[in-house]
Design a protein around this motif. Structure first.
Motif, PDB file in Angstrom:
ATOM      1  N   PRO A 133      -9.841   2.964  -4.882  1.00  0.00           N
ATOM      2  CA  PRO A 133      -8.497   2.764  -4.319  1.00  0.00           C
ATOM      3  C   PRO A 133      -7.882   1.428  -4.738  1.00  0.00           C
ATOM      4  O   PRO A 133      -8.585   0.472  -5.069  1.00  0.00           O
ATOM      5  CB  PRO A 133      -8.734   2.799  -2.801  1.00  0.00           C
ATOM      6  CG  PRO A 133     -10.177   2.488  -2.614  1.00  0.00           C
ATOM      7  CD  PRO A 133     -10.882   3.003  -3.828  1.00  0.00           C
ATOM      8  N   ASN A 134      -6.544   1.382  -4.717  1.00  0.00           N
ATOM      9  CA  ASN A 134      -5.827   0.160  -5.054  1.00  0.00           C
ATOM     10  C   ASN A 134      -5.982  -0.898  -3.967  1.00  0.00           C
ATOM     11  O   ASN A 134      -6.157  -0.574  -2.790  1.00  0.00           O
ATOM     12  CB  ASN A 134      -4.342   0.450  -5.255  1.00  0.00           C
ATOM     13  CG  ASN A 134      -4.033   0.791  -6.700  1.00  0.00           C
ATOM     14  OD1 ASN A 134      -4.902   0.743  -7.567  1.00  0.00           O
ATOM     15  ND2 ASN A 134      -2.791   1.133  -6.966  1.00  0.00           N
ATOM     16  N   THR A 135      -5.895  -2.151  -4.391  1.00  0.00           N
ATOM     17  CA  THR A 135      -5.983  -3.294  -3.484  1.00  0.00           C
ATOM     18  C   THR A 135      -4.749  -4.163  -3.714  1.00  0.00           C
ATOM     19  O   THR A 135      -3.878  -3.820  -4.511  1.00  0.00           O
ATOM     20  CB  THR A 135      -7.233  -4.135  -3.808  1.00  0.00           C
ATOM     21  OG1 THR A 135      -7.030  -4.751  -5.096  1.00  0.00           O
ATOM     22  CG2 THR A 135      -8.492  -3.293  -3.831  1.00  0.00           C
ATOM     23  N   GLY A 136      -4.736  -5.329  -3.088  1.00  0.00           N
ATOM     24  CA  GLY A 136      -3.678  -6.300  -3.364  1.00  0.00           C
ATOM     25  C   GLY A 136      -3.882  -6.996  -4.697  1.00  0.00           C
ATOM     26  O   GLY A 136      -3.028  -7.741  -5.144  1.00  0.00           O
ATOM     27  N   LYS A 150       0.802  -1.230   0.000  1.00  0.00           N
ATOM     28  CA  LYS A 150       0.000   0.000   0.000  1.00  0.00           C
ATOM     29  C   LYS A 150       0.834   1.279   0.000  1.00  0.00           C
ATOM     30  O   LYS A 150       0.300   2.367   0.092  1.00  0.00           O
ATOM     31  CB  LYS A 150      -0.929  -0.006   1.223  1.00  0.00           C
ATOM     32  CG  LYS A 150      -1.972  -1.115   1.156  1.00  0.00           C
ATOM     33  CD  LYS A 150      -2.758  -1.229   2.427  1.00  0.00           C
ATOM     34  CE  LYS A 150      -3.711  -2.415   2.361  1.00  0.00           C
ATOM     35  NZ  LYS A 150      -4.290  -2.749   3.643  1.00  0.00           N
ATOM     36  N   TYR A 173     -13.600  -3.513   2.091  1.00  0.00           N
ATOM     37  CA  TYR A 173     -12.189  -3.605   1.688  1.00  0.00           C
ATOM     38  C   TYR A 173     -11.944  -2.710   0.473  1.00  0.00           C
ATOM     39  O   TYR A 173     -12.801  -2.618  -0.385  1.00  0.00           O
ATOM     40  CB  TYR A 173     -11.859  -5.061   1.346  1.00  0.00           C
ATOM     41  CG  TYR A 173     -10.486  -5.278   0.751  1.00  0.00           C
ATOM     42  CD1 TYR A 173      -9.359  -5.298   1.565  1.00  0.00           C
ATOM     43  CD2 TYR A 173     -10.314  -5.443  -0.627  1.00  0.00           C
ATOM     44  CE1 TYR A 173      -8.095  -5.491   1.015  1.00  0.00           C
ATOM     45  CE2 TYR A 173      -9.050  -5.637  -1.176  1.00  0.00           C
ATOM     46  CZ  TYR A 173      -7.947  -5.660  -0.348  1.00  0.00           C
ATOM     47  OH  TYR A 173      -6.702  -5.831  -0.885  1.00  0.00           O
ATOM     48  N   PRO A 174     -10.829  -1.980   0.352  1.00  0.00           N
ATOM     49  CA  PRO A 174      -9.619  -2.029   1.156  1.00  0.00           C
ATOM     50  C   PRO A 174      -9.640  -1.170   2.424  1.00  0.00           C
ATOM     51  O   PRO A 174      -8.602  -1.005   3.063  1.00  0.00           O
ATOM     52  CB  PRO A 174      -8.542  -1.552   0.186  1.00  0.00           C
ATOM     53  CG  PRO A 174      -9.264  -0.582  -0.705  1.00  0.00           C
ATOM     54  CD  PRO A 174     -10.653  -1.126  -0.844  1.00  0.00           C
ATOM     55  N   LYS A 217      -5.750  -3.995 -10.122  1.00  0.00           N
ATOM     56  CA  LYS A 217      -5.510  -3.517  -8.748  1.00  0.00           C
ATOM     57  C   LYS A 217      -6.693  -2.758  -8.118  1.00  0.00           C
ATOM     58  O   LYS A 217      -7.047  -3.024  -6.976  1.00  0.00           O
ATOM     59  CB  LYS A 217      -4.271  -2.601  -8.709  1.00  0.00           C
ATOM     60  CG  LYS A 217      -2.957  -3.337  -8.875  1.00  0.00           C
ATOM     61  CD  LYS A 217      -2.565  -4.091  -7.627  1.00  0.00           C
ATOM     62  CE  LYS A 217      -1.204  -4.737  -7.765  1.00  0.00           C
ATOM     63  NZ  LYS A 217      -1.040  -5.878  -6.847  1.00  0.00           N
TER      64      LYS A 217
END
Length: 421
Positions: A223-226, A151, A338-339, A214
């Motif tokens: 937003p970005n995640t894993g 992150k 999530y996230p 992502k």
């Protein structure tokens, strides 16, 4: 053979699933594992960072070799520890895991050895970083130097966003010590692609390419995640470009690490951007990607245990590695919220109704005989087919069978690849 896999996520579940296909592997242990892994291996309640206890367990059970999944124990020196007690282990030593553990080190390495990457500067002083930042074009990328659970990278569209990200990292320490040193780099445009490779010093054996998704929402929004899903192959990126990335990025990186006295053995993962002027490196990781592993290993036809042992014993160049022509698509199901913040312990239903796919567990646990949510990304549903479209249809049909409160997944995984088929 008896194998110990260290980790608790979807990547480790996939590694174990692949090792399970080997007639040479009779017993697999996983420390600490998860609810899905417990169905295919014996889970052992030992934390990934408890090196001594892991070592004692490996000796007691006569483990033939150890596979380390996550980056944190690699960066903390788990491979060095197992080597010191004479237990064969697959993964890079601490001094080589720095290729993921420090973005400043890696950017400097690429500059020194002319490996294509984005233009950048690194800073330890907030004032100097801010001064430099205010003179740059937007969008701009700001990276915390150390490990930040995936992150620590912010793509800022406005100067206000960029300044906030810099303050968060360097002054407010939202990523802890990882933000003591930052990299500010140009924003690259193009198609993303991941290439993982088995590496033994200067010997680089690339795997089939894949592409990750992502952001949390469809259309790469939010937003970005894993990682919310992956697919392989990547039909809209020509093989010539894949070959160029291997020849100009992965092979030179492995050779550079040898030259620096940091010989790399294990999985080298190159996160790439295919720009108008060719492939450039976004990042290197020192382990299998998650969820890239979930679409790459199902296409592997060679016995994974043979590859691991060949690399451990310095014989990787001798082994033939074959890949299926089939396509694979993985759709990730995540917890509601999530996230950001999310609840744990929510019962999951329908996992046993999945027919055409393999369900790789990431954030699940077993409670009173019931599989429950225990993380942000819960499971990856992976299907294979003669092409992307067939694999995609099978995966989504099985995703529909799984149910739990707050169920979330993207409905556009691999959609852009359909046009290229």
């Amino acid at each position: 053979m008896k194998v110990l896999v260290i980790g608790r996520g979807g990547r480790e579940h996939t590694i174990i699933w692949a090792l399970n296909k080997s007639p040479k592997v009779e017993q697999i242990y996983c420390a600490p594992g998860n609810a899905g892994i417990a169905e295919v291996a014996e889970c052992v309640d030992i934390n990934e960072h408890n090196f001594e206890e892991l070592g004692q367990f490996a000796k007691k059970r006569n483990i033939d070799f150890v596979v380390v999944g996550p980056e944190d124990p690699l960066f903390a020196g788990i491979v060095d520890y197992f080597e010191s007690i004479q237990i064969p282990v697959f993964g890079p030593r601490k001094n080589a895991a720095i290729i993921e553990g420090s973005k400043v080190f890696t950017k400097d390495l690429m500059k020194k050895y002319n490996i294509p990457t984005a233009a950048y500067e690194s800073f330890e002083s907030y004032e100097n970083a801010l001064q430099y930042l205010q003179k740059q074009k937007l969008p701009i990328v700001i990276k915390a130097d150390g490990l930040a659970a995936g992150k620590g990278v912010i793509v800022a569209q406005t100067m206000e966003e960029a300044e906030t990200a810099l303050k968060d990292m360097m002054l407010d320490k939202v990523f802890g010590e990882a933000g003591n040193h930052v990299v500010i780099e140009e924003f690259l445009q193009g198609q993303e692609m991941s290439i993982l490779a088995f590496v033994d010093g200067e010997v680089v054996r690339p795997m089939v390419p894949s592409q990750d998704h992502k952001p949390i929402f469809n259309g790469d929004k939010g937003p970005n995640t894993g990682g919310m899903g992956t697919y392989s192959p990547v039909p809209h990126i020509p093989q010539a470009v894949v070959d160029e990335a291997i020849e100009t990025i992965l092979v030179p990186a492995a050779k550079a690490m040898v030259s620096e006295g940091r010989t790399f053995k294990g999985i080298l993962y190159a996160g790439l951007m295919i720009t108008e002027i060719g492939p450039k490196t976004i990042e290197f990781n020192c382990r299998f990607g998650d969820p890239e592993t979930q679409v790459v290993l199902p296409r592997l036809q060679t016995d994974l245990s043979d590859i691991f042992l060949a690399a451990i014993n310095g014989r990787l160049q001798e082994i033939e590695i074959n890949w299926s022509e089939e396509a694979a698509v993985c759709v990730v199901l995540s917890s509601g919220g999530y996230p950001g913040a999310y609840e744990k312990g929510i019962p999951m239903h329908g996992l046993d109704e999945v027919e055409s796919s393999v369900v790789f567990h990431a954030g699940t646990a077993l409670k009173d005989g019931q599989i429950v949510t225990n993380g942000g990304r819960l499971v990856g549903v992976t299907a294979t087919g003669t092409n992307i479209e067939e694999a995609r249809q099978k995966a989504y049909a099985d995703v529909e069978k799984i149910d739990y409160e707050g169920k979330h997944y993207r409905t556009d995984i691999a959609k852009k690849a359909l046009v290229a088929q």
